[in-house]
Scaffold this active site. Structure first.
Site, PDB file in Angstrom:
ATOM      1  N   CYS A  68     -67.093  61.341  84.096  1.00 54.65           N
ATOM      2  CA  CYS A  68     -66.295  61.549  85.258  1.00 54.65           C
ATOM      3  C   CYS A  68     -66.472  62.846  86.005  1.00 54.65           C
ATOM      4  O   CYS A  68     -66.983  62.749  87.186  1.00 54.65           O
ATOM      5  CB  CYS A  68     -65.024  61.486  85.013  1.00 54.65           C
ATOM      6  SG  CYS A  68     -64.377  60.137  84.592  1.00 54.65           S
ATOM      7  N   LYS A 116     -59.553  93.086  85.074  1.00 53.99           N
ATOM      8  CA  LYS A 116     -59.494  93.245  86.619  1.00 53.99           C
ATOM      9  C   LYS A 116     -60.455  92.416  87.460  1.00 53.99           C
ATOM     10  O   LYS A 116     -60.152  91.826  88.488  1.00 53.99           O
ATOM     11  CB  LYS A 116     -59.534  94.773  86.918  1.00 53.99           C
ATOM     12  CG  LYS A 116     -59.373  95.061  88.557  1.00 53.99           C
ATOM     13  CD  LYS A 116     -57.945  95.035  88.854  1.00 53.99           C
ATOM     14  CE  LYS A 116     -57.950  95.230  90.540  1.00 53.99           C
ATOM     15  NZ  LYS A 116     -56.612  94.800  90.970  1.00 53.99           N
ATOM     16  N   TYR A 118     -54.333 103.953  98.797  1.00 53.42           N
ATOM     17  CA  TYR A 118     -53.324 102.804  98.887  1.00 53.42           C
ATOM     18  C   TYR A 118     -52.818 102.984  97.290  1.00 53.42           C
ATOM     19  O   TYR A 118     -51.451 102.934  97.279  1.00 53.42           O
ATOM     20  CB  TYR A 118     -53.912 101.343  98.926  1.00 53.42           C
ATOM     21  CG  TYR A 118     -54.067 101.420 100.459  1.00 53.42           C
ATOM     22  CD1 TYR A 118     -52.853 100.669 101.200  1.00 53.42           C
ATOM     23  CD2 TYR A 118     -54.835 101.517 101.295  1.00 53.42           C
ATOM     24  CE1 TYR A 118     -52.864 100.468 102.662  1.00 53.42           C
ATOM     25  CE2 TYR A 118     -55.191 101.368 102.555  1.00 53.42           C
ATOM     26  CZ  TYR A 118     -53.967 100.746 103.344  1.00 53.42           C
ATOM     27  OH  TYR A 118     -54.002 100.842 104.602  1.00 53.42           O
TER      28      TYR A 118
HETATM   29  N1  LIG Z   1     -56.207  98.916  97.670  1.00 52.66           N
HETATM   30  C1  LIG Z   1     -55.953  97.911  96.645  1.00 52.66           C
HETATM   31  O1  LIG Z   1     -55.063  97.004  97.105  1.00 52.66           O
HETATM   32  C2  LIG Z   1     -56.415  97.903  95.100  1.00 52.66           C
HETATM   33  C3  LIG Z   1     -55.695  97.101  94.325  1.00 52.66           C
HETATM   34  C4  LIG Z   1     -56.236  97.329  93.107  1.00 52.66           C
HETATM   35  C5  LIG Z   1     -57.010  98.123  92.455  1.00 52.66           C
HETATM   36  N2  LIG Z   1     -57.784  99.012  93.630  1.00 52.66           N
HETATM   37  C6  LIG Z   1     -58.658 100.012  93.023  1.00 52.66           C
HETATM   38  O2  LIG Z   1     -58.147 101.277  93.030  1.00 52.66           O
HETATM   39  C7  LIG Z   1     -59.025 102.251  93.494  1.00 52.66           C
HETATM   40  C8  LIG Z   1     -58.568 102.995  94.528  1.00 52.66           C
HETATM   41  O3  LIG Z   1     -58.466 102.087  95.723  1.00 52.66           O
HETATM   42  P1  LIG Z   1     -57.744 102.527  97.237  1.00 52.66           P
HETATM   43  O4  LIG Z   1     -57.822 101.522  97.949  1.00 52.66           O
HETATM   44  O5  LIG Z   1     -56.269 103.280  96.803  1.00 52.66           O
HETATM   45  O6  LIG Z   1     -58.806 103.578  97.603  1.00 52.66           O
HETATM   46  P2  LIG Z   1     -58.535 104.585  98.950  1.00 52.66           P
HETATM   47  O7  LIG Z   1     -60.133 104.685  99.315  1.00 52.66           O
HETATM   48  O8  LIG Z   1     -57.532 104.124  99.722  1.00 52.66           O
HETATM   49  O9  LIG Z   1     -58.149 105.849  98.398  1.00 52.66           O
HETATM   50  C9  LIG Z   1     -58.826 106.825  97.515  1.00 52.66           C
HETATM   51  C10 LIG Z   1     -58.483 108.307  97.548  1.00 52.66           C
HETATM   52  O10 LIG Z   1     -59.022 109.229  96.840  1.00 52.66           O
HETATM   53  C11 LIG Z   1     -59.356 110.343  97.246  1.00 52.66           C
HETATM   54  N3  LIG Z   1     -60.226 111.020  96.666  1.00 52.66           N
HETATM   55  C12 LIG Z   1     -61.627 110.733  96.482  1.00 52.66           C
HETATM   56  N4  LIG Z   1     -62.027 111.974  95.753  1.00 52.66           N
HETATM   57  C13 LIG Z   1     -61.206 112.692  95.217  1.00 52.66           C
HETATM   58  C14 LIG Z   1     -61.160 113.826  94.406  1.00 52.66           C
HETATM   59  N5  LIG Z   1     -62.424 114.055  93.783  1.00 52.66           N
HETATM   60  N6  LIG Z   1     -59.913 114.123  94.291  1.00 52.66           N
HETATM   61  C15 LIG Z   1     -58.939 113.742  94.786  1.00 52.66           C
HETATM   62  N7  LIG Z   1     -58.858 112.806  95.584  1.00 52.66           N
HETATM   63  C16 LIG Z   1     -59.913 112.058  95.846  1.00 52.66           C
HETATM   64  C17 LIG Z   1     -59.862 109.909  98.958  1.00 52.66           C
HETATM   65  O11 LIG Z   1     -59.816 110.931  99.612  1.00 52.66           O
HETATM   66  C18 LIG Z   1     -58.840 108.807  99.005  1.00 52.66           C
HETATM   67  O12 LIG Z   1     -57.749 109.350  99.830  1.00 52.66           O
HETATM   68  C19 LIG Z   1     -60.325 101.443  93.739  1.00 52.66           C
HETATM   69  O13 LIG Z   1     -61.122 101.365  92.389  1.00 52.66           O
HETATM   70  C20 LIG Z   1     -59.966 100.070  94.033  1.00 52.66           C
HETATM   71  O14 LIG Z   1     -60.783  99.230  93.839  1.00 52.66           O
HETATM   72  C21 LIG Z   1     -57.320  98.997  94.720  1.00 52.66           C
END
Ligand SMILES: NC(=O)c1ccc[n+]([C@@H]2O[C@H](COP(=O)([O-])OP(=O)(O)OC[C@H]3O[C@@H](n4cnc5c(N)ncnc54)[C@H](O)[C@@H]3O)[C@@H](O)[C@H]2O)c1
Length: 438
Positions: free
Chosen positions: A268, A210, A10
């Site tokens: 309070c 965060k 995402y």
């Molecule tokens: N989803 C959200 O709305 C959101 C919001 C803010 C922060 N975050 C944070 O952002 C980070 C990512 O979240 P996400 O929801 O995008 O995760 P996700 O699981 O959807 O995507 C992670 C991607 O990384 C890839 N990946 C893993 N190892 C890899 C490597 N060595 N090389 C290349 N690609 C690799 C996976 O295949 C996967 O496609 C997390 O730390 C999450 O907590 C997410």
């Protein structure tokens, strides 16, 4: 700029497409070949408003492409944006496995690549992860020093799933945790032209922000839902209550009560929380958040006692006794509770509070102090100096200017700051100063 985005989930997918549409040349990388293929076909690997059209557009213009090869991406870019997942382990701890693997891969590529490159971690990770875990990995693989031979930054993202493309172009804020100014400049250049305030802070602060945000969001939702359930049980329209609640921008939706300080008290808050929780229990409504507010407050107060115990000293001075500045009201004052806990543990205590001394002098509250707190009444000092001469440890629970001006630096008593005194920032570096929660 030429940017590689590692991880096309995402966060990575939205960041890659949006950065490409801002004019950067972006290479997305994922270990999942299906996601790489989808992007190269101009299709989005995630379902999000507007992301499909955006990916089709930027892949069409050549501003975005994807690969499975970290080395290829890093070699061809000035900035790497790490967006891999950081899920929970079964015990709740943060899984850093994907972060560690991708950092090793980036480090190995950087060892071959000449010129400045900045590694920017966008994944959510606990404070300390970047500096204690990931920077050592990079330094080992690169064979160089972070901040000198390559840049490092943490740039958490605050986009909401569902509206993340819109949020990217209109962010609530941009947070850049920078190891050195050049690293921060590289991140700042990525978002050039976007609205919203930019905060450049130390790396661990960016990591912590965060968590502060997400913990608060969860707490707000839980609070509103619990309050709603209690209101429903009491036959009150919770939305009408919250409409008025939300309209209060002075005390409710405001910075009020949101800075770490001492425990709350007074006539309070404790009373009203107790009766609300009791009413919920009588109505069979489970309200775990509301139920735990007073225990949380008590645990915070105990931290002050623990800090005194840790000094190993017995002669203690306490500045402040009433529940807040400008009043002599001692009912449910957390400082009275603190004094009683210390007194109960046998500490040799002296207390100074200008308002309480004055009220004793003029007779107001005298009865309360002398009848309800006779054990504390005998500990009251008449001057700041009397306490300073006595104490090996001073607890500062008041912002009284006369107290603040008299607080010694250096060799004097240990200062345990309960309220974050105005010069706390400078004193934090001094030996003999301890902040309650900072
Ligand atoms: N989803 C959200 O709305 C959101 C919001 C803010 C922060 N975050 C944070 O952002 C980070 C990512 O979240 P996400 O929801 O995008 O995760 P996700 O699981 O959807 O995507 C992670 C991607 O990384 C890839 N990946 C893993 N190892 C890899 C490597 N060595 N090389 C290349 N690609 C690799 C996976 O295949 C996967 O496609 C997390 O730390 C999450 O907590 C997410």
């Amino acid at each position: 700029m030429r940017v590689s985005v590692l991880g096309l989930g995402y966060v990575g997918c939205v960041s890659a497409a949006c950065l490409a549409s801002l004019g950067h040349e972006v290479i997305g990388v994922d270990v999942n070949q299906a996601k790489v293929d989808l992007v190269n076909e101009g299709k989005a690997p995630v379902v999000e408003e507007r992301i499909g059209e955006l990916i089709a557009e930027v892949v069409g213009t050549g501003a975005l492409r994807a690969t499975g090869d970290v080395r290829e991406a890093v070699m061809g870019s000035e900035v790497s944006l790490v967006c891999v997942g950081t899920p929970s382990e079964p015990n709740g701890s943060l899984c850093t496995t994907y972060l560690e693997r991708v950092t090793e891969q980036i480090g190995a590529a950087l060892a071959e690549r000449g010129g400045r490159h900045t590694v920017v971690f966008r994944s959510t990770m606990l404070p300390g992860t970047c500096m204690n875990l990931l920077v050592p990995i990079l330094e080992k693989y690169v064979g160089g020093t972070a901040g000198a031979d390559f840049g490092v930054a943490v740039n958490p993202e605050f986009l909401r799933e569902g509206t993340s493309v819109r949020d990217f172009f209109d962010p609530p804020k941009t947070v850049i945790g920078e190891l050195d100014p050049a690293s921060g400049d590289a991140v700042s250049a990525l978002y050039d032209g976007l609205p919203g305030e930019v905060f450049r802070v130390p790396v661990p602060t960016a990591e912590a922000i965060k968590y502060a945000d997400n913990a608060f969001h969860g707490l707000k939702i839980g609070f509103a839902n619990e309050l709603g359930a209690v209101c429903q049980a009491l036959g009150v329209d919770s939305h009408q209550v919250m409409d008025v609640f939300l309209a209060d921008r002075k005390l409710n939706i405001s910075p009020a009560y949101l800075r770490p300080g001492f425990a709350f008290g007074g006539s309070c808050l404790p009373k009203d929380l107790r009766s609300l929780v009791y009413a919920a229990q009588r109505a069979d409504v489970s309200v775990p958040i509301l139920t735990h507010v007073l225990p949380s407050n008590s645990a915070h107060l105990q931290r002050a006692v623990d800090l005194v115990e840790r000094t190993g000293k017995r002669r203690v001075g306490l500045f402040g006794l009433s529940f807040k500045p400008g009043t002599d009201d001692l009912r449910e004052s957390p400082l009275v509770e603190l004094a009683e806990r210390l007194f109960g543990k046998g500490y040799d205590l002296k207390i100074y509070d200008a308002n309480v001394s004055l009220s004793r002098l003029i007779g107001a509250n005298r009865e309360y102090i002398e009848n309800r707190l006779p054990h504390l009444a005998q500990l009251l000092a008449d001057s700041v100096d009397e306490v300073l001469e006595h104490a090996e440890v001073c607890l500062v629970g008041t912002g009284d200017p006369a107290v603040l001006a008299a607080l010694p630096h250096g060799d004097g008593p240990v200062i345990v700051d309960l309220i974050r005194i105005p010069d706390a920032e400078a004193r934090r570096a001094e030996p003999g100063y301890v902040g309650l929660a900072w």
